[in-house]
Design a protein around this motif. Structure first.
Motif, PDB file in Angstrom:
ATOM      1  N   TYR B  84      23.343 -24.014  73.470  1.00  0.00           N
ATOM      2  CA  TYR B  84      24.091 -23.693  74.697  1.00  0.00           C
ATOM      3  C   TYR B  84      24.607 -24.995  75.325  1.00  0.00           C
ATOM      4  N   PRO B  85      25.607 -25.643  74.681  1.00  0.00           N
ATOM      5  CA  PRO B  85      25.960 -27.014  75.107  1.00  0.00           C
ATOM      6  C   PRO B  85      26.933 -27.076  76.278  1.00  0.00           C
ATOM      7  N   GLY B 417      27.802 -18.272  66.396  1.00  0.00           N
ATOM      8  CA  GLY B 417      26.488 -18.155  67.026  1.00  0.00           C
ATOM      9  C   GLY B 417      26.154 -19.286  67.987  1.00  0.00           C
ATOM     10  N   PHE B 418      27.204 -19.925  68.527  1.00  0.00           N
ATOM     11  CA  PHE B 418      26.952 -20.977  69.528  1.00  0.00           C
ATOM     12  C   PHE B 418      27.590 -20.583  70.845  1.00  0.00           C
ATOM     13  N   HIS B 419      26.891 -20.882  71.938  1.00  0.00           N
ATOM     14  CA  HIS B 419      27.534 -20.678  73.232  1.00  0.00           C
ATOM     15  C   HIS B 419      28.600 -21.756  73.399  1.00  0.00           C
ATOM     16  N   PRO B 420      29.781 -21.397  73.938  1.00  0.00           N
ATOM     17  CA  PRO B 420      30.833 -22.411  74.100  1.00  0.00           C
ATOM     18  C   PRO B 420      30.431 -23.507  75.085  1.00  0.00           C
ATOM     19  N   PRO B 421      31.035 -24.679  74.918  1.00  0.00           N
ATOM     20  CA  PRO B 421      30.857 -25.715  75.942  1.00  0.00           C
ATOM     21  C   PRO B 421      31.699 -25.382  77.176  1.00  0.00           C
ATOM     22  N   THR B 440      16.414 -31.409  74.117  1.00  0.00           N
ATOM     23  CA  THR B 440      15.452 -30.637  73.329  1.00  0.00           C
ATOM     24  C   THR B 440      16.006 -30.140  71.993  1.00  0.00           C
ATOM     25  N   GLU B 441      17.302 -30.375  71.703  1.00  0.00           N
ATOM     26  CA  GLU B 441      17.880 -29.847  70.466  1.00  0.00           C
ATOM     27  C   GLU B 441      17.555 -30.747  69.268  1.00  0.00           C
ATOM     28  N   SER B 442      17.373 -30.097  68.126  1.00  0.00           N
ATOM     29  CA  SER B 442      17.017 -30.850  66.923  1.00  0.00           C
ATOM     30  C   SER B 442      18.277 -31.387  66.237  1.00  0.00           C
ATOM     31  N   LYS B 443      18.080 -32.331  65.332  1.00  0.00           N
ATOM     32  CA  LYS B 443      19.169 -32.906  64.543  1.00  0.00           C
ATOM     33  C   LYS B 443      19.880 -31.791  63.762  1.00  0.00           C
ATOM     34  N   GLU B 444      19.118 -30.850  63.218  1.00  0.00           N
ATOM     35  CA  GLU B 444      19.695 -29.751  62.427  1.00  0.00           C
ATOM     36  C   GLU B 444      20.625 -28.901  63.282  1.00  0.00           C
ATOM     37  N   THR B 445      20.194 -28.583  64.508  1.00  0.00           N
ATOM     38  CA  THR B 445      21.044 -27.760  65.383  1.00  0.00           C
ATOM     39  C   THR B 445      22.338 -28.498  65.716  1.00  0.00           C
ATOM     40  N   LEU B 446      22.228 -29.788  66.011  1.00  0.00           N
ATOM     41  CA  LEU B 446      23.423 -30.572  66.342  1.00  0.00           C
ATOM     42  C   LEU B 446      24.379 -30.590  65.153  1.00  0.00           C
ATOM     43  N   GLU B 447      23.831 -30.723  63.961  1.00  0.00           N
ATOM     44  CA  GLU B 447      24.680 -30.779  62.757  1.00  0.00           C
ATOM     45  C   GLU B 447      25.335 -29.422  62.483  1.00  0.00           C
ATOM     46  N   ALA B 448      24.599 -28.339  62.719  1.00  0.00           N
ATOM     47  CA  ALA B 448      25.175 -27.008  62.508  1.00  0.00           C
ATOM     48  C   ALA B 448      26.317 -26.758  63.492  1.00  0.00           C
ATOM     49  N   PHE B 449      26.124 -27.196  64.723  1.00  0.00           N
ATOM     50  CA  PHE B 449      27.181 -27.036  65.727  1.00  0.00           C
ATOM     51  C   PHE B 449      28.408 -27.877  65.346  1.00  0.00           C
ATOM     52  N   ALA B 450      28.178 -29.111  64.929  1.00  0.00           N
ATOM     53  CA  ALA B 450      29.281 -29.982  64.524  1.00  0.00           C
ATOM     54  C   ALA B 450      30.032 -29.370  63.339  1.00  0.00           C
TER      55      ALA B 450
END
Lengths: 131, 495
Positions: B84-85, B417-421, B440-450
């Protein structure tokens, strides 16, 4: 699309057209485009109000953001577009026609010469667009 | 085969609870009314206040209600279900231990009219949280009364005004605010009877000292500065700005909305702040109120402390008590003590992490944002460079020129499956997408969003219609936002 030839502009994206002794004011097609054309509310000025060039004349509210509208010339508000209360989309549909916002009785006709020509305004908006 | 665990358990379209209504169906059993019920009611309530016809409430059984709202909630995107960025809003995870502590009977069951003797625990929490916030900000005075961040802004400006009035400086009626500020800043100034004066940011996205100097004067009360600002940039000339403001006899107000980027590392008082509010939902992990109860504590320098809202908690003769003799106070801004449960959650968070933990929080918030920025910077235009604090802003004009607006990119993210910025803020960046991943977000979540963002950028170039039609996979697809704003349907039954 080039801006119409019978109006002049200010950099805050309002246009002005001379009509009889009055100056009709609205916001440019470029400004409408920046608001994603989704205009939900327009607050035109009270009739009889006296404004200086650059004063806040009204507010245009879009889904995206609310923006102030600035007076391109000084003077007294002779008329304000009452149709916008019912139908603010007129500003998006016909920004240089039925979407006009106010008519100002100018107090200093020489200010007209400070306004941007359509060509100058178009090159200004082209340069404002980031690359 | 669809994985049963991920299958949508609810049908695509849900009826409203009113449409589930069946005349006579009930989910309750109340004792029968006494024979003289009507007479009792008319005696107790004046006739003009009585309903003429029954309220149009849905008639449903308990199971209908439970299923209806459970299904609705399963469709809600929230920080417990999805990344939820939302830039500037700081949708950080709310640790569940906060809820356990706030739910303890001694806190949740306390009544504000109890004696000070029986409220010693809550008063101690207030005392301790005030002291902790003072240590973290370097500002000696603290009030936990304001009910939300914007309420804190309003309260702090009232404190500033009271101080100026007390000194006979009644002509200070202007508040200078940069064009990147949150909209609450000018609104708070106006509500306090002050006038907002805007200054434009410089080409680096920071306060333009020349502009600031030109607007400062004998009528300036405060300059409201957000640091880091809403472009995710640290105001690196903060000392110079603060010196200019103090020279003009005005106060430095810090909008603490982005305190989560510096907490535990920078004390705002050290860069010149005289007063500030803290959004505890951003920095100290209470839930976002959604219009419900929040908390917006304020911290001020010692000379402003006598003007803080009253009463305040003091520790005297071995017990905590409420100091009510506060002759210079602006008075109450909220009933009783403010929203106690949120102060308890804040206390739980502070005690869990300690000073060292808070330092890690801000460090990870900045690290996560920079990692995400580095993954996106080649594909999306980033107007203020490839280093940021806890958030950054993309300018999607390049995509807009291909027919895909910032809003379309935001909507398409829902299909992944990501909330919009945050979109279209701050206002000085065209086609803005403002991204804040939080610590609190993991490296994996950041990479999936990217990966989703890069895929959308590719679609913008090859198949723009797939983006402008989004979202396609959500229970409700693209909404007509113009119609929703112009012809809202706010009541049931529909007229």
């Amino acid at each position: 699309m080039p801006s119409p030839s019978d109006v002049r502009f200010v950099k805050s994206h309002e246009w002005a057209r001379r009509e009889g002794g009055l100056v009709v004011v609205g916001i440019s097609a470029y400004a409408v485009e920046q608001l994603n054309k989704e205009i939900v509310y327009v607050e035109p000025p009270q009739k009889g109000r006296t404004l200086k060039a650059g004063d806040v004349l009204g507010v245009v509210e879009a889904v995206k953001a609310a923006s102030d509208i600035y007076a391109p010339v000084s003077g007294r508000v002779a008329e304000s577009n009452e149709a916008l209360a019912q139908n603010p989309s007129l500003v998006a549909e016909d920004p240089y026609g039925a979407g006009w916002i106010a008519k100002i009785e100018p107090s200093d006709p020489s200010e007209w010469e400070n306004l941007l020509s359509p060509e100058d305004y178009d090159s200004f908006t082209a340069s404002e667009e980031p690359h | 085969m669809t994985n049963p665990a991920t299958r949508d358990i609810a049908p695509k379209s849900l009826p409203t609870i009113f449409e589930c209504s069946v005349p006579g169906r009930k989910g309750h059993s109340l004792p029968p009314l006494p024979a003289d019920a009507d007479a009792l009611v008319t005696e107790a309530i004046p006739k003009r206040f009585l309903r003429r016809e029954p309220a149009a409430l849905p008639e449903v059984g308990e199971l209908d209600v439970v299923r209806h709202y459970t299904r609705l909630s399963s469709r809600t995107m929230c920080v417990d279900t999805n990344f939820y960025p939302l830039g500037s809003c700081t949708m950080k995870y709310n640790p569940k231990v906060n809820e356990t502590v706030a739910g303890l009977e001694g806190f949740a069951g306390a009544h504000p009219e109890e004696s000070e003797e029986s409220l010693q625990g809550i008063l101690k929490i207030y005392h301790d949280v005030s002291q902790a916030l003072s240590r973290l900000t370097g500002l000696a005075g603290c009030s936990l009364q304001p009910a939300a961040g914007a309420h804190g802004e309003f309260t702090a400006l009232l404190v500033a005004k009271a101080w100026f009035d007390d000194r006979g400086e009644t002509g200070r009626c202007e508040v200078i605010i940069p064009d990147t500020a949150h909209g609450t800043n000018p609104a708070s100034a106006l509500r306090c009877g002050l006038r907002a004066v805007e200054i434009k940011s410089d080409a680096r996205g920071r306060i333009d000292l020349g502009q600031l100097k030109s607007k400062l004067g004998p009528s300036t009360a405060c300059v409201m500065i957000t640091n880091p600002n809403t472009l995710g940039l640290f105001e690196d000339q903060m000392h110079e700005a603060a010196a200019l403001i103090h020279e003009a006899g005005a106060l430095v107000y810090l909008d603490g909305a982005n305190f989560n980027a510096i907490v535990g590392r920078v004390r705002p008082a050290d860069f010149g702040a005289d007063l500030m509010h803290i959004n505890v939902h951003k920095t100290f992990s209470i839930p976002h109120g959604g219009g419900g109860p929040g908390a917006g504590p304020i911290c001020v320098r010692d000379f402003l402390a006598p003007y803080l809202p009253s009463p305040w908690v003091v520790f005297k003769d071995g017990r905590y008590m409420l100091e009510r003799d506060c002759p210079k106070s602006i008075g109450k801004v909220r009933s009783f003590f403010g929203n106690v449960n949120n102060i308890v959650r804040t206390a739980a968070y502070l005690r869990q992490l300690g000073a060292g933990g808070l330092r890690e929080v801000s460090g990870h918030a900045v690290l996560n944002a920079n990692y995400l920025l580095s993954l996106l910077a080649g594909t999306y235009d980033v107007p203020y460079g490839i280093r940021c604090m806890h958030e950054f802003v993309i300018n999607a004009t390049r995509q807009k020129n291909l027919g895909v607006k910032a809003m379309d990119i935001a909507k398409k993210l829902l299909d992944y499956g990501f909330h919009p910025p945050t979109t279209y803020f701050p206002l000085i960046v065209p086609e803005a997408l403002m991204i804040e991943p939080t610590e609190t977000e993991s490296k994996e979540t950041l990479e999936a969003f990217a990966a989703a963002m890069l895929e959308i950028a590719r679609l913008a170039e090859t198949d723009a219609a797939r983006v402008t039609a989004a979202p396609e996979t959500t229970p409700v697809t693209r909404m007509d936002e113009l119609a929703a704003a112009r012809q809202p349907v706010l009541a049931w039954p529909k007229a």
